[in-house]
Design a protein around this motif. Structure first.
Motif, PDB file in Angstrom:
ATOM      1  N   ASP A 105      -0.163  18.812  -4.976  1.00 13.99           N
ATOM      2  CA  ASP A 105      -0.528  17.488  -4.507  1.00 13.99           C
ATOM      3  C   ASP A 105       0.258  16.378  -5.191  1.00 13.99           C
ATOM      4  N   ARG A 106       0.820  16.616  -6.374  1.00  9.20           N
ATOM      5  CA  ARG A 106       1.576  15.566  -7.053  1.00  9.20           C
ATOM      6  C   ARG A 106       2.885  15.266  -6.354  1.00  9.20           C
ATOM      7  N   ASP A 107       3.281  16.111  -5.400  1.00 10.54           N
ATOM      8  CA  ASP A 107       4.478  15.834  -4.615  1.00 10.54           C
ATOM      9  C   ASP A 107       4.208  14.800  -3.526  1.00 10.54           C
ATOM     10  N   LEU A 108       2.952  14.467  -3.291  1.00 15.86           N
ATOM     11  CA  LEU A 108       2.606  13.552  -2.206  1.00 15.86           C
ATOM     12  C   LEU A 108       2.491  12.122  -2.709  1.00 15.86           C
ATOM     13  N   SER A 109       3.037  11.193  -1.944  1.00 14.24           N
ATOM     14  CA  SER A 109       2.811   9.781  -2.222  1.00 14.24           C
ATOM     15  C   SER A 109       1.410   9.410  -1.773  1.00 14.24           C
ATOM     16  N   SER A 110       0.984   8.211  -2.114  1.00 21.05           N
ATOM     17  CA  SER A 110      -0.331   7.742  -1.691  1.00 21.05           C
ATOM     18  C   SER A 110      -0.464   7.780  -0.173  1.00 21.05           C
ATOM     19  N   GLU A 112       1.247   9.528   2.056  1.00 22.02           N
ATOM     20  CA  GLU A 112       1.273  10.896   2.575  1.00 22.02           C
ATOM     21  C   GLU A 112      -0.058  11.596   2.334  1.00 22.02           C
ATOM     22  N   ARG A 113      -0.642  11.359   1.183  1.00 16.10           N
ATOM     23  CA  ARG A 113      -1.928  11.983   0.874  1.00 16.10           C
ATOM     24  C   ARG A 113      -3.005  11.517   1.843  1.00 16.10           C
ATOM     25  N   LEU A 114      -2.996  10.228   2.167  1.00 11.29           N
ATOM     26  CA  LEU A 114      -3.995   9.700   3.082  1.00 11.29           C
ATOM     27  C   LEU A 114      -3.786  10.213   4.499  1.00 11.29           C
ATOM     28  N   LEU A 146       5.430  16.124   5.436  1.00  7.50           N
ATOM     29  CA  LEU A 146       4.215  16.918   5.276  1.00  7.50           C
ATOM     30  C   LEU A 146       4.390  18.315   5.858  1.00  7.50           C
ATOM     31  N   LYS A 147       5.138  18.413   6.955  1.00  2.92           N
ATOM     32  CA  LYS A 147       5.431  19.731   7.527  1.00  2.92           C
ATOM     33  C   LYS A 147       6.350  20.518   6.611  1.00  2.92           C
ATOM     34  N   ARG A 148       7.351  19.844   6.040  1.00  3.38           N
ATOM     35  CA  ARG A 148       8.300  20.526   5.162  1.00  3.38           C
ATOM     36  C   ARG A 148       7.611  21.061   3.908  1.00  3.38           C
ATOM     37  N   LEU A 149       6.623  20.321   3.402  1.00  2.24           N
ATOM     38  CA  LEU A 149       5.868  20.767   2.239  1.00  2.24           C
ATOM     39  C   LEU A 149       4.765  21.761   2.596  1.00  2.24           C
TER      40      LEU A 149
END
Length: 222
Positions: A105-110, A112-114, A146-149
């Motif tokens: 989850d630390r790979d996500l920006s705010s 992207e997380r939302l 998000l798909k790539r991750l």
């Protein structure tokens, strides 16, 4: 080259062993397989390691009991069992460990997380519907990342003109965010009743609500 068949020498029942030693061996097998796996191990896989008379839930419970004083634990996430370090040691681990791309989850920006959280609640959902939820466009770049991750994947085509793509979350989303299944998400009905999933152009309420429900995850880089 022909593939070899199942290992007929593997004995799940261990009837030749005394009961106490047999139980310890079952515990060792189950924990070893979970420990060696980078992904959560489904129940049906673990069931093949123990005898027909063995209650797998009791084996898991005994392993969890023995790990109570350890900095790691067995947790049920994404449909399987996984070794995880205990949350209270997260800061110590971050202090000495370099972040790795694609690790979680630390790979996500705010933002992207939302977005991935909204997809988890509303799936299958189109990009247009997400944009309407947030009151601003959700870019193709965010969806692509998000798909790539491997946090989201393609869902069924939406039954509307143009049959746009929809998006759904993956088992990696469940694993990284610590959910056994989507049923563990905070209650969306409560959010809807409070009007927090009905955005207007003048307010950022859906973003704030989703952020509060899951709490801060990772670094904000927007």
């Amino acid at each position: 080259m022909a593939q070899s068949g199942p290992d007929l020498s593997f004995d799940p029942d261990l009837d030749h062993l005394p009961p106490e030693i047999r139980w310890r061996e079952w515990m060792g097998r189950v924990e070893a397989v979970i420990f060696a796996s980078p992904e959560p191990v489904p129940r049906e896989v673990l069931s093949r390691l123990v005898g027909r008379a063995c209650r797998l839930d009791d084996v898991i419970a005994d392993i969890q009991h023995e790990l109570q004083a350890r900095p790691f634990e067995l947790v049920f996430v994404a449909g399987g069992w996984h070794h995880r370090t205990r949350p209270r040691y997260a800061e110590a681990i971050r202090l000495v460990q370099q972040p790795q791309a694609g690790s979680g989850d630390r790979d996500l920006s705010s933002a992207e997380r939302l977005v991935v959280t909204a997809i988890a609640y509303l799936q299958p959902v189109t990009r247009k519907e997400l944009s309407r939820l947030f009151g601003k466009e959700v870019s193709r770049d965010v969806i692509a990342r998000l798909k790539r991750l491997d946090f989201i994947g393609a869902g069924p085509r939406a039954p509307e003109p143009g049959a746009p793509l929809t998006y759904v979350t993956t088992s990696k989303f469940l694993s990284v965010f610590g959910f056994a299944s989507l049923r563990d998400l905070p209650d969306i009905e409560a959010l809807e009743e409070a009007g927090l999933l009905q955005p207007t152009a003048e307010t950022n309420e859906p973003v704030d609500a989703l952020d509060r429900e899951l709490g801060p995850v990772g670094d904000d880089r927007d």
